[in-house]
Each structure stands twice: as structure tokens, then as C-alpha cells.
Design an enzyme around this catalytic site. Structure first.
Site, short mmCIF file in Angstrom:
data_model
loop_
_atom_site.label_atom_id
_atom_site.label_comp_id
_atom_site.label_asym_id
_atom_site.label_seq_id
_atom_site.Cartn_x
_atom_site.Cartn_y
_atom_site.Cartn_z
N GLY A 28 0.66 3.11 7.73
CA GLY A 28 0.73 2.92 8.90
C GLY A 28 1.18 0.88 8.83
O GLY A 28 1.06 0.56 9.79
N LYS A 29 1.85 0.77 8.05
CA LYS A 29 2.65 0.02 7.84
C LYS A 29 3.22 -0.89 8.73
O LYS A 29 3.55 -2.08 9.54
CB LYS A 29 2.98 -1.13 6.07
CG LYS A 29 2.00 -0.53 5.17
CD LYS A 29 2.59 -0.44 4.08
CE LYS A 29 3.88 -0.07 3.57
NZ LYS A 29 2.61 1.29 2.83
N LYS B 11 -6.25 19.40 -9.64
CA LYS B 11 -6.43 19.86 -11.02
C LYS B 11 -7.19 21.55 -10.74
O LYS B 11 -6.95 21.98 -11.69
CB LYS B 11 -6.77 19.09 -12.11
CG LYS B 11 -6.21 17.86 -12.10
CD LYS B 11 -6.46 16.74 -13.10
CE LYS B 11 -5.92 15.37 -13.22
NZ LYS B 11 -6.21 14.41 -14.39
N GLY C 182 0.70 -0.79 -0.04
CA GLY C 182 -0.47 0.20 -0.28
C GLY C 182 1.08 1.51 -0.01
O GLY C 182 1.65 1.41 0.38
N SER C 183 -0.06 2.22 0.17
CA SER C 183 0.55 3.90 0.00
C SER C 183 1.69 3.94 1.20
O SER C 183 1.26 4.27 2.53
CB SER C 183 0.17 4.56 -0.10
OG SER C 183 -0.68 4.65 -1.23
N PRO C 184 3.14 4.50 0.83
CA PRO C 184 3.66 5.24 2.04
C PRO C 184 2.66 5.75 3.35
O PRO C 184 1.97 6.67 3.47
CB PRO C 184 4.64 5.97 2.00
CG PRO C 184 4.73 5.55 0.28
CD PRO C 184 3.19 5.23 -0.16
N SER D 277 -5.78 11.30 -18.56
CA SER D 277 -6.66 11.93 -17.91
C SER D 277 -6.67 13.20 -19.54
O SER D 277 -7.54 13.76 -19.15
CB SER D 277 -6.42 12.24 -17.16
OG SER D 277 -5.07 13.20 -16.50
N1 LIG Z 1 -3.55 4.00 10.45
C1 LIG Z 1 -3.09 5.18 10.79
N2 LIG Z 1 -2.99 5.35 12.35
C2 LIG Z 1 -3.37 5.67 13.52
N3 LIG Z 1 -2.21 6.88 13.18
C3 LIG Z 1 -0.89 5.99 11.73
C4 LIG Z 1 -1.52 5.31 10.71
N4 LIG Z 1 -0.59 5.34 9.20
C5 LIG Z 1 0.30 6.20 9.95
N5 LIG Z 1 -0.16 6.43 11.27
C6 LIG Z 1 0.69 7.45 12.11
O1 LIG Z 1 1.98 8.00 10.23
C7 LIG Z 1 3.37 7.75 11.39
C8 LIG Z 1 3.71 7.15 9.65
O2 LIG Z 1 2.73 5.37 9.76
P1 LIG Z 1 4.12 4.00 9.47
O3 LIG Z 1 5.55 4.48 9.07
O4 LIG Z 1 3.28 3.16 10.01
O5 LIG Z 1 3.49 4.04 7.95
P2 LIG Z 1 4.60 2.93 6.64
O6 LIG Z 1 2.93 2.30 6.02
O7 LIG Z 1 4.65 2.60 6.85
O8 LIG Z 1 4.88 3.96 5.92
P3 LIG Z 1 6.05 4.14 5.00
O9 LIG Z 1 5.79 2.41 4.08
O10 LIG Z 1 6.42 4.61 4.23
O11 LIG Z 1 6.97 3.44 5.77
C9 LIG Z 1 2.72 6.03 12.45
O12 LIG Z 1 4.06 6.54 13.46
C10 LIG Z 1 1.52 6.87 13.33
O13 LIG Z 1 1.31 8.20 13.32
#
Ligand SMILES: Nc1ncnc2c1ncn2[C@@H]1O[C@H](COP(=O)(O)OP(=O)(O)OP(=O)(O)O)[C@@H](O)[C@H]1O
Length: 765
Positions: free
Chosen positions: A191-192, A682, A186-188, A639
Site C-alpha cells: 500500500g505504499k 515447506k 516495506g514489501s511490495p 533454516s
Molecule cells: N493497505 C492496503 N489497504 C487496502 N488495499 C491495499 C493496501 N495495500 C495495497 N492495497 C491494494 O493493492 C494495490 C497495490 O498496492 P500499492 O501499489 O499501493 O503497493 P506498493 O506497496 O506501492 O507496492 P510496490 O512497491 O510494488 O509498488 C492497491 O492499489 C490496492 O488495491
């Protein structure tokens, strides 16, 4: 009880099935003593046995092998008489966790004790404030009756702090119970890694182990490896150190006595002080030489989980081979008494430190293939020997006995990561774990809004220095979450970026010594926390104005103001120009501007309509389509299809196009205008560039969430068919009418009245 194991047998218990005591240290001596079963083993008779000078870990093993579940066994007595604190047993573990984390949640203990973890699956509601159960739709706080974020309680467990991503959350909870690997795509910033960390909190802490590496007297290049329950490792090393210190003291005492005797004899009996000094020197050197090896017998505590409050979480994103798989340091003095024993040079890798916990690897495809293969072996075998990673180092000669690697892997990344990952590793996760796709947006409901309020409270608490948010500041952040979702009735789940807005707003408030972060601060933060793409896009628009490349009034033949998005959240105006010229050979459609695959395809679709439309013999014409100054990043997505079609028809028919108008929309081969992504950005870009009208697909009408400041600057016109686009864009009533009716007659919508609906284009440019 006899034990058939040889000293060189793999030393650890089956990682899948730890023995009941959780100790699992086989007899490394091969002397037939299975210390684990010897729960009734009496302390050594005299209690002053010398510790094993050979460094054989047998005595350590016995020292820790008493059944730790025995409640009477609060302290253990080594056979050499050393009393070691038993550390927390399973009975203490819950208390230990509560104390360590300050957690009030019974769930943690329950999960650790193998309670029904599934019950923990339902996501946690907001607590700490009164809630209006049936709030108005425009109540951005979702019915929460609060003045500031300080009034909300923040859940103790990380897994309960995760907002949205219900599916991923459930999977993590299930996978923690079943010890399964997970792939999260999923996108960065969705919350991964937060979920991976949350999983480590759910894994049982009682299973944690320390890993010790010992000198192997039989083969110096094959250090022995032993596992003991977490916390014991430190005690064993300290005990060895203490023994080494005592031994050295005894030897020193003996040495000084001998030196005194030698000196006395030389002085009094022989009468030769010089001979005495030389003899004393020899004695000193002999003792130094004998003492040399005593430190080598102290084991190396490779993995220390003594102070770990939860199961380990190791982030191995971008780790090079040594950091991932472990390493053995180079020894410049490989012999002659100066060398460092090999077991002391062994370094654990992330796969070893994550034993019994979570190994998180983001962008897993960036690991080299060899590392991915080794990772797979570690997953399959549950153990992995450490060797020097650099072939030309003396470390490469060393290979330890296998070190446990019983971790749960969470591999993360975007779709590319999945495609480029080692197929066998992917299938390993697929076959023995879960795959989860992370959502980018979530439906905007009162319950979800309340959770977003809690998200702000969480971010404020996490930072620790930001002033709490006032109710109006919270509302502004939630409005921004709606806007950033790009979809009507949804909120963005790109929390990292939203958290960035919260932090910048809080920092502005802190800079002003404000008691609370208010709406004003959030509005200022929105201006300041522009992404690189937004800054680039604004710069791009300004420069185009400088060079008068931006045309926003009058009519021009073959030129249309198209729109594109840069990054996730910024729009730019990207004009398209078309020219038709007689061909030297068979007619061609030539499109320039670094078009990517999808953009090329969209030009082909547009050509189908144009071929049908044109009166002229188009096979004798070359149609040139230019995406003006598209830049190095080029054009992706479809688009710009209605833009290209309008530009080409304008050029073919020699009819001017309104330059105060901008447009975006995809096109079916039958002329229907299809939805695209990023419409809000846009439209804002068109307004910034000076356009007063913008055409968007009707299906995207619900996604428009432009900022108030742009609302009066630009009129948004939704359309569902290319004939409507021409009707709005072209000059001259008479020519326009005939063109539009011709186009209507040849295309005819394939879609029902009222336009189309469907997902936005995944690649909105
Ligand atoms: N689903 C969520 N609920 C609550 N807080 C979130 C959530 N997702 C992200 N966050 C907040 O954003 C911060 C960064 O999220 P996280 O590092 O888990 O993202 P990621 O998906 O792992 O991104 P990346 O792939 O760039 O590492 C977390 O420390 C938290 O503070």
C-alpha cells in the site's frame, strides 16, 4: 507601489509562504508595478488596448493578480478588455472538490481548509451492514451480517480505504498537514503508492498553481516563467491565442487591401499586370514575414492544474532524467525564421508537475546519482530551472527561469533501496520528514476481518466488472489471507497479491456469467493464480521425480530431505548430502550449492556441534556438505541447519536417515532447534514430494496453516532439540539411542523446556 524586482529575478513567490491571494506572481517587467497589491486597479480606459506584443507576461500577471479572495470579484477585466472567468475562488473550492470527486466526506474539505487533520487519524470502521459485536472466533466475517460484498459502503477517501498499516496511515495524515517528506520501506504490494496517492487527496487544492513559460525578448535562451492560480493558465493561453488570431485577421485584411490597391494601380494607372502581380507577391511575403512571430508570443502552459480534482500525484518511479527534471526539445531549424521559439520546446518534469502535490518515487535507489542530486536541489530550493538533458541538442543551450517544485516527496522501496540511496537525500528526508516501515502481517481480530471484507468490496468496485462476492467466497479469501501471513493469529498485508486472487476469482465467475463470485470460484482461482515461483517449484518437484532425485522411502546414509522456500509463497524439497573423507592436510568443512553468507554461517554453527560430538579426530577429516541441485539462485538463510547436522552425523557414524521424512529448522550452537520462516509452504512441498513425516521447530507449530488436502498426507512433528531430530530420523534403535544420549550429554539445551519462541527467520531458506 514600487517593486524592485528585475525581469530576470526568480519569478515565483516563496514556495514555503504563498502570498495570501495564492497568486504570487512578481512583476516580471521590472516597471515598478506590483499588480498583486493593485486590487482596485480599474479596467483599461478604452478596453481595447493591444495585448503586449512583446510577449511580456506583465499584462497576464495583472490579469490574474486581482485578489481572488474578493467575493465581488467574480469576473476579472483585463487591461486589454478581455473578460476572464475568475474560476473557483477559495469560497468555491470546497464545493468544487465535492462536485469533482463526488465526495460526501466533510473530511476532505475540512482537511483542505486546514481543519484538524489529526482527528481524521482513526481508521474507518466498516459501514453499511449490521455487525455482531461479539462474534465467534471461527466467524471469518468478523460478525458482519452480509450476504454479498455489495452491501458494504466503500469510504470516499483513499486514506480511509487503507487497511492495516495504521502507523503509516497516521504518518501520512500528519505529513500532509505539515508538508513533510516520507520514506516508506516495506514489501511490495503493501500500500505504499496507495498511501502516497491518499496523501495527495489530503493536500489543499486551493494552493495549486499553473505554470506558464514565456518567450524572453531579451534572451531567447532564457524563457520567463510565471505562476498563476490553477485554472488561470488555460485562460491566459486562450486569451493570447485569441489576440494572435485577431491580430492576424487585421493584418490579413490590411494586406489584402494593399494588394488590391497595388494590383489596381498597376492595372489601371501603369497598365502593367505583371508588375502588379510581382508587387502583390512582395507585399504578401512582407506580411507573412511580419506575422511570423505572432504565435511565438503565445505562452506555453507548462503545468496545467485547471482540471485537477486533487493536489497532483506524480509517480516518478524509474523516470529517466528528462521525465524527472524536465527537458527542452531539440530544434533542428535553429534560425532563419523556421525555428520553434525556445519557450515552446520546454517540457515539465515530474518534479514540476508535482508542485504543491506529491512526488512518489518507488525504488529510489535506481535513480542515477546525478538525478538524486538534482532532486535534492529541487527539494531544498523549492524551484528548479529546466534545461535540455541531452548535451548535444540545441535544447541544452536553453535554461528557463526557475520553475516551482514545492512538492512533498514520498520515497519508497525495500531495505536495499534505503541502503543504496544517496546519503544526503536520505538525511534530507530523515531530518525533515518521517520514515515508516510497512508491516507484512497484522493481528487477526474481528475488526480486522471486517476490514478485509471491505477490502474485497473495494477491489470489486475498483475493477468495476467483477461479480460481487458471496459470503462463502469472502470467507475463503480471508482464510487465504490467514494462510499467506505464515503466522498464527495473523493476516497477510500483502494486498496486491490478495487483490490478484480476488480478481482471478471474479474473472472466473464472470467467464461463467455467474451472478456472484462463490467459494468454488475462489478455490479455482487459487489453483490458477499461482506465482511464477509456485509454478517453478511444482515443476522442480515433478522433474526431480522424473529423474528419481526425490527419495521418499527407505534409509540412506548421509542424505537428508531438507526444505526451502522460493519467492514468498512456494516450498521445495532440497536434499542435503554429506560425506566424510580423510584429509590430505588440516581437516576442512567444505559446503557446496551456491551458499550465501547466512547459509555459510549456519554450516559453521553446525560444525561446532559436530566437532564436540565426534569420537573420531575430526581435524584429520574433510567434511563435504552438498546442497543437491540448489540451482543458480543458491541457498540463503539458516533454516537447513538441522538438515546439515543430521546429514553430517549420519555420514560420520554411518547410520541411515529415514527418507520418508523431511525437515526444516535452524540450530543454536548448543543444539536448540530455532524457528524459521515459510513452514506452511515447506510442509506442503514435503507432502507433494511424497514424504509422510516432516520435522519443524516447535516454535513454528502455531504458524502451520496447511491446506486441507495435505493434512492427511503428512504428519507434522514439532521438535525443540537436535537430539529429538536424530531420534526421529536415524535408523536402528541401538545405534540411535547411543547417539542421542551422547548428543544430549554434550549439548544440553540453553533454552527452557518447551522449546523457543521468537520471530521467524527473515530469510527462511
Ligand atoms: N493497505 C492496503 N489497504 C487496502 N488495499 C491495499 C493496501 N495495500 C495495497 N492495497 C491494494 O493493492 C494495490 C497495490 O498496492 P500499492 O501499489 O499501493 O503497493 P506498493 O506497496 O506501492 O507496492 P510496490 O512497491 O510494488 O509498488 C492497491 O492499489 C490496492 O488495491
Amino acid at each position: 507601489m514600487s517593486n524592485e524586482k528585475d525581469a530576470n529575478d526568480p519569478p515565483t513567490e516563496d514556495p514555503e509562504e504563498p502570498d495570501e491571494s495564492g497568486v504570487g506572481t512578481p512583476d516580471p517587467t521590472g516597471n515598478g508595478e506590483d499588480a498583486r497589491d493593485d486590487g482596485a486597479r480599474a479596467p483599461a480606459d478604452d478596453g481595447v488596448d493591444e495585448p503586449d506584443d512583446t510577449g511580456d507576461p506583465a499584462s497576464d500577471e495583472e490579469a490574474v493578480a486581482d485578489d481572488p479572495t474578493d467575493p465581488d470579484n467574480s469576473d476579472e477585466v483585463w487591461d486589454d478588455g478581455i473578460v476572464v472567468d475568475d474560476g473557483p475562488g477559495p469560497d468555491d473550492a470546497g464545493a468544487g472538490r465535492e462536485e469533482a470527486t463526488g465526495a460526501t466526506s466533510e473530511g476532505v474539505t475540512e482537511a483542505n481548509e486546514g481543519g484538524d487533520i489529526d482527528e481524521l487519524g482513526s481508521s474507518v470502521e466498516v459501514e453499511g451492514a449490521d455487525i455482531d459485536e461479539d462474534p465467534d472466533e471461527d466467524d471469518l466475517l468478523g460478525g458482519l451480517k452480509i450476504d454479498t460484498t455489495a452491501e458494504l459502503e466503500i469510504p470516499d477517501r483513499l486514506v480511509d480505504q487503507v487497511i492495516g498499516q495504521e502507523h503509516a496511515r497516521d504518518v501520512i495524515i500528519k505529513a500532509a498537514k505539515q508538508r513533510r517528506h516520507v520514506m516508506m520501506i516495506g514489501s511490495p504490494g503493501t500500500g505504499k503508492s496507495m498511501l502516497a496517492k491518499a496523501m495527495s487527496e489530503l493536500l489543499p487544492k486551493e494552493e495549486l498553481q499553473d505554470v506558464l513559460v514565456y518567450h524572453n525578448p531579451d534572451d531567447g535562451n532564457k524563457p520567463k516563467v510565471r505562476t498563476v492560480p490553477a485554472g488561470k493558465g488555460d485562460q491566459i493561453v486562450d486569451a493570447h491565442r485569441e489576440e494572435a488570431r485577431k491580430r492576424n485577421q487585421m493584418r490579413s485584411l490590411l494586406m489584402w487591401i494593399i494588394i488590391a490597391v497595388v494590383l489596381g494601380y498597376a492595372l489601371i494607372i501603369v497598365g502593367q499586370i505583371l508588375v502588379g502581380i510581382i508587387a502583390a507577391g512582395v507585399v504578401y511575403l512582407v506580411f507573412r514575414y511580419l506575422n511570423r512571430g505572432s504565435d511565438a508570443m503565445i505562452p506555453n502552459l507548462l503545468v496545467n492544474n485547471g482540471d485537477t480534482k486533487t493536489a497532483p500525484f506524480r509517480d516518478a518511479t524509474g523516470a529517466h532524467a528528462g521525465a524527472l527534471l524536465g527537458d527542452v526539445r531539440h530544434d533542428p531549424f535553429q534560425s532563419g525564421g523556421m525555428e520553434t521559439p525556445s519557450h515552446d520546446r520546454v517540457e515539465a518534469g515530474a518534479i514540476h508537475k508535482a508542485n504543491k502535490g506529491v512526488l512518489f518515487i518507488d525504488e529510489i535507489n535506481t535513480l542515477d546519482i546525478r538525478s538524486q542530486q538534482h532532486l535534492m536541489t529541487a527539494i531544498q530550493e523549492g524551484e528548479f530551472s529546466i534545461t535540455g538533458q541531452s548535451e548535444r541538442s540545441s535544447g541544452a543551450m536553453v535554461q528557463t527561469e526557475p520553475v516551482p517544485t514545492d512538492f512533498v516527496m514520498i520515497a519508497a522501496g525495500n531495505l536495499d533501496a534505503m541502503e543504496n540511496m544517496h546519503p544526503a537525500l536520505r538525511s534530507r528526508i530523515k531530518g525533515y520528514g518521517y520514515e515508516v516501515y510497512m508491516e507484512d502481517t497484522i493481528e487477526d481480530t474481528p475488526e480486522m476481518r471486517r476490514k478485509y471484507v471491505r477490502f474485497i468490496a473495494q477491489e470489486v468496485a475498483k475493477d468495476g466488472r467483477l461479480p460481487e462476492f458471496s459470503a462463502d467466497a469472502i470467507e475463503e479469501v480471508i482464510l487465504e489471507a490467514k494462510r499467506r501471513s505464515g503466522r498464527k493469529g495473523h493476516l497477510t498485508l500483502l494486498f496486491r497479491n490478495l487483490g490478484g486472487l480476488v480478481r482471478v476469482a471474479g474473472d472466473i465467475a464472470r467467464g461463467e456469467d455467474a451472478e456472484l463470485t462463490t467459494r468454488e470460484h475462489v478455490l479455482q482461482a487459487k489453483g490458477r493464480s499461482r506465482s511464477i515461483e509456485q509454478q517453478l517449484a511444482d515443476d522442480f518437484i515433478e522433474r526431480r521425480k522424473d529423474y528419481e532425485l526425490q527419495v521418499s522411502d527407505g534409509y540412506v546414509v548421509g542424505r537428508v530431505n531438507g526444505l526451502a522456500v522460493m519467492g514468498e509463497d512456494s516450498g521445495i524439497m532440497l536434499p542435503v548430502m554429506a560425506e566424510v573423507a580423510p584429509s590430505q592436510g588440516p581437516g576442512e568443512v567444505i559446503a557446496t550449492g551456491q551458499l550465501k553468507e547466512m547459509a555459510q554461517e549456519s554450516v559453521s554453527n553446525v560444525s561446532a556441534i559436530i566437532k564436540k560430538f565426534s569420537d573420531e579426530n575430526i581435524s584429520e577429516m574433510d567434511i563435504h556438505i552438498q546442497f543437491v541441485q540448489a540451482g543458480q539462485q543458491g541457498v540463503d538463510g539458516d533454516s537447513a541447519s538441522i538438515t546439515v547436522a543430521t546429514a553430517v552425523i549420519s555420514a560420520l557414524e554411518n547410520v541411515g536417515v529415514d527418507q520418508s521424512l523431511a525437515m526444516t529448522g535452524s540450530l543454536s550452537v548448543r543444539g536448540d532447534v530455532l524457528p524459521v520462516g515459510g513452514v506452511t509452504h515447506k510442509i506442503e512441498a514435503a507432502a507433494k514430494a511424497g514424504c509422510t513425516r516432516v520435522i519443524i521447530p516447535q516454535a513454528n507449530e502455531q504458524d502451520v496453516m496447511i491446506e486441507d488436502e495435505y493434512k492427511d498426507m503428512i504428519e507434522v512433528i514439532p521438535v525443540s532439540h537436535i537430539s529429538e531430530v536424530l531420534d526421529i530420523a536415524l535408523e536402528g534403535e541401538a545405534e540411535k539411542d547411543s547417539l542421542v544420549s551422547r548428543l544430549k550429554s554434550i549439548t544440553g539445551s540453553a533454552l527452557k523446556e518447551g522449546g523457543v519462541s521468537g520471530p521467524s527467520s527473515p530469510s527462511p531458506q
